[in-house]
Design a protein around this motif. Structure first.
Motif, PDB file in Angstrom:
ATOM      1  N   VAL A 190     -20.105  11.549  26.442  1.00 48.86           N
ATOM      2  CA  VAL A 190     -20.017  12.762  27.259  1.00 48.86           C
ATOM      3  C   VAL A 190     -20.635  13.893  26.462  1.00 48.86           C
ATOM      4  N   GLY A 191     -21.741  14.422  26.937  1.00 50.68           N
ATOM      5  CA  GLY A 191     -22.453  15.452  26.200  1.00 50.68           C
ATOM      6  C   GLY A 191     -23.040  16.479  27.127  1.00 50.68           C
ATOM      7  N   PRO A 192     -23.923  17.328  26.608  1.00 55.47           N
ATOM      8  CA  PRO A 192     -24.530  18.369  27.427  1.00 55.47           C
ATOM      9  C   PRO A 192     -25.410  17.775  28.507  1.00 55.47           C
ATOM     10  N   ASP A 193     -25.604  18.534  29.585  1.00 54.43           N
ATOM     11  CA  ASP A 193     -26.481  18.080  30.653  1.00 54.43           C
ATOM     12  C   ASP A 193     -27.885  17.872  30.102  1.00 54.43           C
ATOM     13  N   ARG A 194     -28.519  16.796  30.545  1.00 50.02           N
ATOM     14  CA  ARG A 194     -29.875  16.503  30.111  1.00 50.02           C
ATOM     15  C   ARG A 194     -30.871  16.983  31.159  1.00 50.02           C
ATOM     16  N   GLU A 195     -32.110  17.124  30.743  1.00 51.60           N
ATOM     17  CA  GLU A 195     -33.151  17.552  31.656  1.00 51.60           C
ATOM     18  C   GLU A 195     -33.334  16.538  32.773  1.00 51.60           C
ATOM     19  N   SER A 196     -33.541  17.042  33.993  1.00 46.66           N
ATOM     20  CA  SER A 196     -33.778  16.174  35.148  1.00 46.66           C
ATOM     21  C   SER A 196     -35.262  15.978  35.395  1.00 46.66           C
ATOM     22  N   LEU A 197     -36.126  16.572  34.559  1.00 39.82           N
ATOM     23  CA  LEU A 197     -37.562  16.426  34.723  1.00 39.82           C
ATOM     24  C   LEU A 197     -38.003  15.016  34.364  1.00 39.82           C
ATOM     25  N   ASP A 198     -39.148  14.589  34.908  1.00 37.74           N
ATOM     26  CA  ASP A 198     -39.669  13.296  34.480  1.00 37.74           C
ATOM     27  C   ASP A 198     -40.288  13.455  33.096  1.00 37.74           C
ATOM     28  N   ALA A 199     -40.668  12.325  32.489  1.00 32.72           N
ATOM     29  CA  ALA A 199     -41.083  12.337  31.087  1.00 32.72           C
ATOM     30  C   ALA A 199     -42.257  13.272  30.829  1.00 32.72           C
ATOM     31  N   ALA A 200     -43.286  13.219  31.693  1.00 31.74           N
ATOM     32  CA  ALA A 200     -44.474  14.047  31.482  1.00 31.74           C
ATOM     33  C   ALA A 200     -44.140  15.531  31.617  1.00 31.74           C
ATOM     34  N   GLU A 201     -43.320  15.873  32.602  1.00 28.94           N
ATOM     35  CA  GLU A 201     -42.926  17.269  32.792  1.00 28.94           C
ATOM     36  C   GLU A 201     -42.117  17.773  31.608  1.00 28.94           C
ATOM     37  N   LEU A 202     -41.231  16.923  31.088  1.00 30.77           N
ATOM     38  CA  LEU A 202     -40.392  17.321  29.958  1.00 30.77           C
ATOM     39  C   LEU A 202     -41.238  17.584  28.721  1.00 30.77           C
ATOM     40  N   VAL A 203     -42.210  16.721  28.469  1.00 32.19           N
ATOM     41  CA  VAL A 203     -43.100  16.913  27.326  1.00 32.19           C
ATOM     42  C   VAL A 203     -43.839  18.244  27.458  1.00 32.19           C
ATOM     43  N   ALA A 204     -44.276  18.578  28.664  1.00 32.64           N
ATOM     44  CA  ALA A 204     -44.998  19.831  28.889  1.00 32.64           C
ATOM     45  C   ALA A 204     -44.085  21.037  28.663  1.00 32.64           C
ATOM     46  N   VAL A 205     -42.840  20.948  29.138  1.00 30.01           N
ATOM     47  CA  VAL A 205     -41.878  22.039  28.951  1.00 30.01           C
ATOM     48  C   VAL A 205     -41.617  22.270  27.466  1.00 30.01           C
ATOM     49  N   VAL A 206     -41.412  21.187  26.724  1.00 27.54           N
ATOM     50  CA  VAL A 206     -41.143  21.306  25.292  1.00 27.54           C
ATOM     51  C   VAL A 206     -42.354  21.882  24.564  1.00 27.54           C
ATOM     52  N   ALA A 207     -43.557  21.440  24.929  1.00 29.61           N
ATOM     53  CA  ALA A 207     -44.769  21.944  24.283  1.00 29.61           C
ATOM     54  C   ALA A 207     -44.936  23.442  24.512  1.00 29.61           C
ATOM     55  N   GLU A 208     -44.656  23.892  25.732  1.00 27.95           N
ATOM     56  CA  GLU A 208     -44.754  25.327  26.035  1.00 27.95           C
ATOM     57  C   GLU A 208     -43.716  26.114  25.232  1.00 27.95           C
ATOM     58  N   TRP A 209     -42.521  25.546  25.118  1.00 28.99           N
ATOM     59  CA  TRP A 209     -41.456  26.205  24.358  1.00 28.99           C
ATOM     60  C   TRP A 209     -41.815  26.262  22.872  1.00 28.99           C
ATOM     61  N   GLN A 210     -42.321  25.156  22.328  1.00 31.89           N
ATOM     62  CA  GLN A 210     -42.740  25.132  20.925  1.00 31.89           C
ATOM     63  C   GLN A 210     -43.767  26.225  20.647  1.00 31.89           C
ATOM     64  N   ALA A 211     -44.747  26.338  21.527  1.00 33.00           N
ATOM     65  CA  ALA A 211     -45.815  27.315  21.332  1.00 33.00           C
ATOM     66  C   ALA A 211     -45.256  28.736  21.312  1.00 33.00           C
ATOM     67  N   ALA A 212     -44.281  29.011  22.179  1.00 34.77           N
ATOM     68  CA  ALA A 212     -43.681  30.340  22.225  1.00 34.77           C
ATOM     69  C   ALA A 212     -42.925  30.650  20.938  1.00 34.77           C
ATOM     70  N   ILE A 213     -42.144  29.673  20.443  1.00 34.67           N
ATOM     71  CA  ILE A 213     -41.395  29.880  19.202  1.00 34.67           C
ATOM     72  C   ILE A 213     -42.356  30.026  18.026  1.00 34.67           C
ATOM     73  N   ALA A 214     -43.406  29.182  17.986  1.00 39.05           N
ATOM     74  CA  ALA A 214     -44.380  29.248  16.904  1.00 39.05           C
ATOM     75  C   ALA A 214     -45.072  30.607  16.868  1.00 39.05           C
ATOM     76  N   ALA A 215     -45.390  31.141  18.047  1.00 38.72           N
ATOM     77  CA  ALA A 215     -46.033  32.453  18.111  1.00 38.72           C
ATOM     78  C   ALA A 215     -45.087  33.544  17.619  1.00 38.72           C
ATOM     79  N   ALA A 216     -43.808  33.442  17.996  1.00 34.51           N
ATOM     80  CA  ALA A 216     -42.824  34.440  17.578  1.00 34.51           C
ATOM     81  C   ALA A 216     -42.610  34.423  16.065  1.00 34.51           C
ATOM     82  N   LEU A 217     -42.851  33.272  15.442  1.00 33.65           N
ATOM     83  CA  LEU A 217     -42.691  33.148  13.991  1.00 33.65           C
ATOM     84  C   LEU A 217     -43.981  33.444  13.238  1.00 33.65           C
ATOM     85  N   GLY A 218     -44.953  34.015  13.929  1.00 31.40           N
ATOM     86  CA  GLY A 218     -46.175  34.433  13.249  1.00 31.40           C
ATOM     87  C   GLY A 218     -47.360  33.516  13.437  1.00 31.40           C
TER      88      GLY A 218
END
Length: 234
Positions: free
Chosen positions: A36-64
């Protein structure tokens, strides 16, 4: 509610395609086990990879503008369970390293958050901003030491830091408590103590702290080797 540490890609974690050590042990014994854990993403695999990549890029930009890691959903993962007692003991070790004057015989790893030393460090975590600042995710931005609060890909706001920051804090804490590599390896093998095994409350919380330190240090090393995030899961 248990506490596990996961090391691996965010896309694998968010899809739920991993098993805790308890689940793996139960499976090996042929025992049904439900996590029993946190809710997981309901996106399919390709969509999830894209969401994570966009998020990574935003965090990387914020860190310089640092380089994001390769978040391959098929990358291997590692996991272990420090238990809340190990986490609490580790937090107390860090708090005591900064405020030895506030060590109390009433402190316990179960209720580390109300310990005077831990409470005092909430205003200024000193040398341990991620361990005492509530970080739950540590990200592999090579060479960057930072702590920050951000919205995770699944929409939850949480305290985060970098792996380099965690490594620095663990090394400082290991030196502060005088724990050798042999001590940590022994703690990993023996686990945390039962209360009946030790004579004093101080020894009990210290041994749980060393066990927590050992688990974090081991998985931090694995995360650094794989260049993948280290996450708390509960």
């Amino acid at each position: 509610m248990g506490l596990d540490i996961y090391v691996g890609s965010l896309s694998r974690y968010l899809s739920g395609d991993w098993k805790t050590v308890a689940a793996q042990a139960a499976e090996a014994e042929g025992i049904a086990f439900v996590t029993v854990g946190p809710d997981r993403e309901s996106l399919d695999a390709a969509e999830l990879v894209a969401v994570v990549a966009e998020w990574q890029a935003a965090i990387a930009a914020a860190l310089g503008g640092v380089e994001p890691w390769d978040d391959n959903p098929d990358a291997p993962y590692a996991t272990d369970q420090p238990h809340w007692l190990g986490y609490g003991g580790l937090a107390l070790l860090a708090a005591y390293a900064e405020r030895p004057d506030l060590v109390s015989p009433e402190d316990t790893p179960e209720e580390y958050a109300v310990a005077p030393a831990f409470q005092a460090m909430q205003h200024d975590p000193g040398r341990f901003p991620s361990l005492l600042g509530g970080a739950e995710w540590w990200l592999p931005f090579d060479g960057v030491r930072a702590t920050f609060t951000a919205e995770a890909p699944h929409g939850h706001m949480m305290a985060m830091a970098t792996l380099a920051q965690l490594r620095a804090e663990l090394d400082v804490l290991r030196d502060a408590v005088g724990a050798t590599h042999v001590d940590l390896a022994t703690a990993l093998l023996s686990g945390g103590p039962d209360r009946e095994e030790v004579e004093t409350a101080a020894e009990y919380r210290h041994r749980w702290g060393i066990f927590g330190l050992a688990v974090f240090a081991e998985l931090c090393a694995q995360a650094e080797g794989m260049q993948l995030p280290l996450l708390l899961d509960y």
